[in-house]
Design a protein around this motif. Structure first.
Motif: not given
Length: 297
Positions: A103-108, A110-121, A170-174, A251-253
Protein backbone atom coordinates in the motif's frame (compact mmCIF):
# COMPACT_ATOMS: atom_id res chain seq x y z
CA UNK A 1 0.07 13.08 15.32
CA UNK A 2 -3.38 11.58 15.84
CA UNK A 3 -2.64 9.07 13.09
CA UNK A 4 0.22 7.65 15.20
CA UNK A 5 -1.96 7.09 18.28
CA UNK A 6 -4.69 5.57 16.13
CA UNK A 7 -2.13 3.31 14.46
CA UNK A 8 -0.95 2.06 17.87
CA UNK A 9 -4.58 1.34 18.85
CA UNK A 10 -5.08 -0.60 15.61
CA UNK A 11 -1.89 -2.58 16.27
CA UNK A 12 -3.05 -3.42 19.81
CA UNK A 13 -6.50 -4.64 18.85
CA UNK A 14 -5.58 -6.35 15.59
CA UNK A 15 -2.82 -8.27 17.33
CA UNK A 16 -5.50 -9.35 19.82
CA UNK A 17 -7.67 -10.42 16.91
CA UNK A 18 -4.77 -12.52 15.59
CA UNK A 19 -4.31 -14.13 18.99
CA UNK A 20 -7.96 -15.04 19.51
CA UNK A 21 -8.33 -16.18 15.89
CA UNK A 22 -5.37 -18.49 16.49
CA UNK A 23 -6.95 -19.84 19.68
CA UNK A 24 -10.31 -20.30 17.95
CA UNK A 25 -8.98 -21.90 14.77
CA UNK A 26 -9.76 -25.61 14.59
CA UNK A 27 -7.63 -27.46 12.02
CA UNK A 28 -10.19 -30.26 11.72
CA UNK A 29 -13.11 -27.86 11.07
CA UNK A 30 -13.27 -27.07 7.35
CA UNK A 31 -15.86 -24.37 8.06
CA UNK A 32 -13.79 -22.62 10.72
CA UNK A 33 -12.99 -19.63 8.49
CA UNK A 34 -16.66 -19.12 7.62
CA UNK A 35 -17.56 -19.23 11.31
CA UNK A 36 -14.96 -16.53 11.92
CA UNK A 37 -16.57 -14.47 9.15
CA UNK A 38 -19.91 -14.88 10.93
CA UNK A 39 -18.49 -13.67 14.24
CA UNK A 40 -16.73 -10.65 12.73
CA UNK A 41 -19.71 -9.71 10.57
CA UNK A 42 -22.09 -9.94 13.53
CA UNK A 43 -20.00 -7.68 15.77
CA UNK A 44 -19.28 -5.20 13.00
CA UNK A 45 -22.94 -5.11 12.01
CA UNK A 46 -24.04 -4.36 15.57
CA UNK A 47 -21.42 -1.61 15.80
CA UNK A 48 -22.52 -0.06 12.49
CA UNK A 49 -26.18 -0.08 13.51
CA UNK A 50 -25.25 1.51 16.85
CA UNK A 51 -23.39 4.31 15.08
CA UNK A 52 -26.32 4.97 12.76
CA UNK A 53 -28.83 4.96 15.64
CA UNK A 54 -26.71 7.41 17.64
CA UNK A 55 -26.72 9.96 14.86
CA UNK A 56 -23.74 9.25 12.60
CA UNK A 57 -24.75 10.41 9.11
CA UNK A 58 -25.01 7.53 6.63
CA UNK A 59 -26.62 6.80 3.29
CA UNK A 60 -27.13 3.30 1.77
CA UNK A 61 -25.31 4.64 -1.27
CA UNK A 62 -22.14 4.80 0.84
CA UNK A 63 -22.03 1.00 0.74
CA UNK A 64 -21.72 1.12 -3.06
CA UNK A 65 -19.21 3.96 -2.95
CA UNK A 66 -16.93 2.10 -0.55
CA UNK A 67 -17.53 -1.34 -2.10
CA UNK A 68 -14.19 -1.58 -3.98
CA UNK A 69 -12.27 -1.27 -0.71
CA UNK A 70 -14.73 -3.49 1.20
CA UNK A 71 -14.42 -6.28 -1.38
CA UNK A 72 -10.63 -6.21 -1.17
CA UNK A 73 -10.55 -6.18 2.63
CA UNK A 74 -13.20 -8.84 3.19
CA UNK A 75 -11.88 -11.03 0.39
CA UNK A 76 -8.35 -10.94 1.81
CA UNK A 77 -9.63 -11.76 5.31
CA UNK A 78 -11.60 -14.79 4.10
CA UNK A 79 -8.48 -15.98 2.25
CA UNK A 80 -6.37 -15.38 5.35
CA UNK A 81 -8.70 -17.32 7.63
CA UNK A 82 -8.90 -20.19 5.13
CA UNK A 83 -5.13 -20.28 4.70
CA UNK A 84 -4.59 -21.04 8.39
CA UNK A 85 -5.71 -24.60 7.65
CA UNK A 86 -2.69 -25.07 5.39
CA UNK A 87 0.11 -22.98 6.87
CA UNK A 88 1.11 -21.91 10.37
CA UNK A 89 -0.02 -18.52 11.66
CA UNK A 90 3.53 -17.59 12.66
CA UNK A 91 4.56 -17.80 9.01
CA UNK A 92 1.31 -16.68 7.39
CA UNK A 93 0.78 -13.55 9.48
CA UNK A 94 4.08 -11.79 8.69
CA UNK A 95 3.66 -12.48 4.98
CA UNK A 96 0.05 -11.27 5.05
CA UNK A 97 0.97 -8.09 6.84
CA UNK A 98 3.61 -7.12 4.34
CA UNK A 99 0.55 -5.64 2.60
CA UNK A 100 1.35 -2.36 4.34
CA UNK A 101 4.47 -2.11 2.22
CA UNK A 102 2.42 -2.79 -0.93
CA UNK A 103 0.00 0.00 0.00
CA UNK A 104 2.79 2.42 0.88
CA UNK A 105 4.57 1.83 -2.42
CA UNK A 106 1.35 2.28 -4.41
CA UNK A 107 0.59 5.49 -2.50
CA UNK A 108 4.15 6.76 -2.98
CA UNK A 109 4.48 6.01 -6.71
CA UNK A 110 0.88 6.40 -7.95
CA UNK A 111 -0.79 8.88 -5.59
CA UNK A 112 2.35 10.97 -5.21
CA UNK A 113 2.22 10.99 -1.41
CA UNK A 114 5.53 11.91 0.18
CA UNK A 115 7.73 10.68 2.98
CA UNK A 116 10.61 12.36 4.72
CA UNK A 117 13.94 10.54 4.74
CA UNK A 118 13.41 9.58 8.37
CA UNK A 119 9.90 8.29 7.67
CA UNK A 120 11.25 6.27 4.76
CA UNK A 121 13.81 4.74 7.12
CA UNK A 122 11.03 3.89 9.58
CA UNK A 123 8.99 2.23 6.84
CA UNK A 124 12.03 0.21 5.72
CA UNK A 125 12.75 -0.96 9.27
CA UNK A 126 9.14 -2.02 9.89
CA UNK A 127 8.87 -3.86 6.57
CA UNK A 128 12.29 -5.46 7.04
CA UNK A 129 11.20 -6.68 10.47
CA UNK A 130 8.04 -8.23 9.08
CA UNK A 131 9.94 -9.97 6.26
CA UNK A 132 12.75 -11.16 8.52
CA UNK A 133 10.27 -12.60 10.99
CA UNK A 134 8.68 -14.79 8.31
CA UNK A 135 12.12 -16.04 7.21
CA UNK A 136 13.18 -16.83 10.79
CA UNK A 137 9.95 -18.69 11.53
CA UNK A 138 10.26 -20.79 8.39
CA UNK A 139 13.88 -21.75 9.09
CA UNK A 140 13.03 -22.63 12.69
CA UNK A 141 10.09 -24.77 11.65
CA UNK A 142 12.11 -26.54 8.93
CA UNK A 143 14.88 -27.28 11.45
CA UNK A 144 12.38 -28.67 13.96
CA UNK A 145 10.83 -30.95 11.36
CA UNK A 146 14.25 -32.16 10.24
CA UNK A 147 15.22 -32.94 13.84
CA UNK A 148 12.00 -34.87 14.36
CA UNK A 149 12.41 -36.66 11.06
CA UNK A 150 8.86 -35.74 10.07
CA UNK A 151 7.65 -34.68 6.66
CA UNK A 152 5.27 -31.76 6.25
CA UNK A 153 1.65 -32.86 6.18
CA UNK A 154 -1.14 -31.52 4.01
CA UNK A 155 -2.02 -28.76 6.50
CA UNK A 156 1.50 -27.42 6.97
CA UNK A 157 3.26 -27.96 3.66
CA UNK A 158 5.11 -25.05 2.05
CA UNK A 159 3.75 -26.03 -1.36
CA UNK A 160 2.73 -23.45 -3.93
CA UNK A 161 -0.88 -23.83 -2.84
CA UNK A 162 -0.09 -23.29 0.86
CA UNK A 163 2.05 -20.20 0.40
CA UNK A 164 -0.43 -18.80 -2.13
CA UNK A 165 -2.95 -17.93 0.61
CA UNK A 166 -0.82 -15.36 2.51
CA UNK A 167 0.62 -13.99 -0.74
CA UNK A 168 -2.88 -13.42 -2.11
CA UNK A 169 -3.87 -11.82 1.19
CA UNK A 170 -0.86 -9.51 1.02
CA UNK A 171 -1.61 -8.35 -2.53
CA UNK A 172 -5.39 -7.99 -2.17
CA UNK A 173 -5.23 -6.30 1.25
CA UNK A 174 -2.51 -3.94 0.04
CA UNK A 175 -4.66 -3.04 -2.97
CA UNK A 176 -7.60 -2.48 -0.60
CA UNK A 177 -5.55 -0.10 1.53
CA UNK A 178 -4.49 1.80 -1.59
CA UNK A 179 -8.09 2.06 -2.81
CA UNK A 180 -9.05 3.11 0.72
CA UNK A 181 -6.65 6.02 0.51
CA UNK A 182 -8.10 7.10 -2.84
CA UNK A 183 -11.69 6.97 -1.61
CA UNK A 184 -11.04 8.66 1.74
CA UNK A 185 -9.21 11.49 0.05
CA UNK A 186 -11.92 12.20 -2.48
CA UNK A 187 -15.43 10.75 -2.17
CA UNK A 188 -16.25 9.44 1.31
CA UNK A 189 -15.52 10.39 4.93
CA UNK A 190 -14.00 8.02 7.47
CA UNK A 191 -17.19 7.57 9.51
CA UNK A 192 -19.29 6.66 6.48
CA UNK A 193 -16.56 4.40 5.08
CA UNK A 194 -16.33 2.49 8.35
CA UNK A 195 -20.09 1.95 8.56
CA UNK A 196 -20.25 0.90 4.90
CA UNK A 197 -17.49 -1.64 5.46
CA UNK A 198 -19.10 -3.04 8.60
CA UNK A 199 -22.51 -3.42 6.96
CA UNK A 200 -20.89 -5.14 3.96
CA UNK A 201 -19.20 -7.54 6.37
CA UNK A 202 -22.59 -8.14 8.01
CA UNK A 203 -24.00 -9.17 4.63
CA UNK A 204 -21.03 -11.51 4.19
CA UNK A 205 -21.77 -13.00 7.62
CA UNK A 206 -25.37 -13.66 6.55
CA UNK A 207 -24.07 -15.45 3.45
CA UNK A 208 -21.69 -17.51 5.60
CA UNK A 209 -24.51 -18.45 7.98
CA UNK A 210 -26.75 -19.57 5.13
CA UNK A 211 -23.94 -21.60 3.59
CA UNK A 212 -22.69 -23.28 6.79
CA UNK A 213 -25.87 -23.73 8.83
CA UNK A 214 -28.63 -24.05 6.24
CA UNK A 215 -26.87 -25.54 3.22
CA UNK A 216 -24.18 -27.65 4.92
CA UNK A 217 -26.30 -28.44 8.03
CA UNK A 218 -23.49 -27.61 10.46
CA UNK A 219 -24.29 -26.89 14.11
CA UNK A 220 -22.74 -23.91 15.87
CA UNK A 221 -22.04 -24.05 19.60
CA UNK A 222 -21.69 -20.46 20.91
CA UNK A 223 -19.63 -21.44 24.01
CA UNK A 224 -17.07 -23.16 21.77
CA UNK A 225 -16.86 -20.11 19.53
CA UNK A 226 -16.11 -17.56 22.26
CA UNK A 227 -12.49 -17.06 21.08
CA UNK A 228 -13.84 -16.18 17.64
CA UNK A 229 -16.21 -13.66 19.23
CA UNK A 230 -13.34 -12.12 21.20
CA UNK A 231 -11.34 -11.94 17.98
CA UNK A 232 -14.28 -10.28 16.25
CA UNK A 233 -14.50 -7.62 18.98
CA UNK A 234 -10.80 -6.88 18.61
CA UNK A 235 -11.08 -6.83 14.82
CA UNK A 236 -13.92 -4.29 14.97
CA UNK A 237 -12.10 -2.00 17.42
CA UNK A 238 -8.93 -2.19 15.35
CA UNK A 239 -10.82 -1.41 12.15
CA UNK A 240 -12.42 1.67 13.72
CA UNK A 241 -9.00 3.10 14.61
CA UNK A 242 -7.45 1.97 11.34
CA UNK A 243 -9.86 3.77 9.04
CA UNK A 244 -9.05 7.14 10.65
CA UNK A 245 -5.29 6.49 10.70
CA UNK A 246 -5.29 5.61 7.00
CA UNK A 247 -7.40 8.64 6.18
CA UNK A 248 -4.91 10.89 7.96
CA UNK A 249 -1.61 9.44 6.69
CA UNK A 250 -1.83 6.45 4.35
CA UNK A 251 1.76 6.25 3.19
CA UNK A 252 3.22 5.92 6.71
CA UNK A 253 0.33 4.49 8.75
CA UNK A 254 -0.19 1.48 6.43
CA UNK A 255 3.27 -0.10 6.90
CA UNK A 256 3.30 0.83 10.58
CA UNK A 257 -0.02 -0.90 11.26
CA UNK A 258 1.10 -3.93 9.26
CA UNK A 259 3.63 -4.59 12.01
CA UNK A 260 0.84 -5.79 14.31
CA UNK A 261 1.85 -9.34 13.41
CA UNK A 262 4.94 -8.75 15.56
CA UNK A 263 2.73 -7.79 18.49
CA UNK A 264 0.69 -10.93 17.77
CA UNK A 265 3.81 -13.00 18.18
CA UNK A 266 4.56 -11.32 21.51
CA UNK A 267 1.04 -12.01 22.83
CA UNK A 268 1.29 -15.65 21.79
CA UNK A 269 4.57 -15.98 23.67
CA UNK A 270 3.27 -14.22 26.79
CA UNK A 271 -0.23 -15.72 26.95
CA UNK A 272 0.32 -19.08 25.28
CA UNK A 273 3.66 -19.59 27.03
CA UNK A 274 5.65 -19.94 23.82
CA UNK A 275 9.27 -18.77 23.69
CA UNK A 276 11.04 -16.21 21.51
CA UNK A 277 14.47 -16.84 20.04
CA UNK A 278 17.24 -14.24 20.17
CA UNK A 279 16.77 -13.62 16.45
CA UNK A 280 13.06 -12.94 16.98
CA UNK A 281 13.81 -10.49 19.78
CA UNK A 282 16.27 -8.71 17.47
CA UNK A 283 13.69 -8.47 14.68
CA UNK A 284 11.06 -7.10 17.07
CA UNK A 285 13.58 -4.52 18.30
CA UNK A 286 14.28 -3.39 14.72
CA UNK A 287 10.58 -3.02 13.97
CA UNK A 288 10.06 -1.18 17.27
CA UNK A 289 12.76 1.33 16.28
CA UNK A 290 10.91 1.85 13.00
CA UNK A 291 7.66 2.53 14.84
CA UNK A 292 9.37 4.99 17.20
CA UNK A 293 10.85 6.83 14.21
CA UNK A 294 7.43 7.08 12.57
CA UNK A 295 6.02 8.43 15.82
CA UNK A 296 8.70 11.11 16.08
CA UNK A 297 7.97 12.50 12.60
Amino acid sequence: MDWFILSLIAILFWSGSDLFSKIGAKPDDIYSHWKMVMAVGLVMGVHAIFLICTGTPFSPGDIITYLPASVCYIGSMVIGYAGLRYIELSISSPICNSSGAVAALLAFFIMGQTMTSLQFLGVVLVCAGVLALSIIEKKKDDALRAAEGSAPDAKHTRSAVAILFPILYCIIDGLGTFVDGLLLDTVIAEEQANIAYELTFLLMAVFAFVYVVIVKKQRISPPKELPKLAGALCETAGQFAYIFAIGANLVVAAPMISSYCIASLLWSRLLLKEKLSKAQYAVIAVAAVGIIILGME
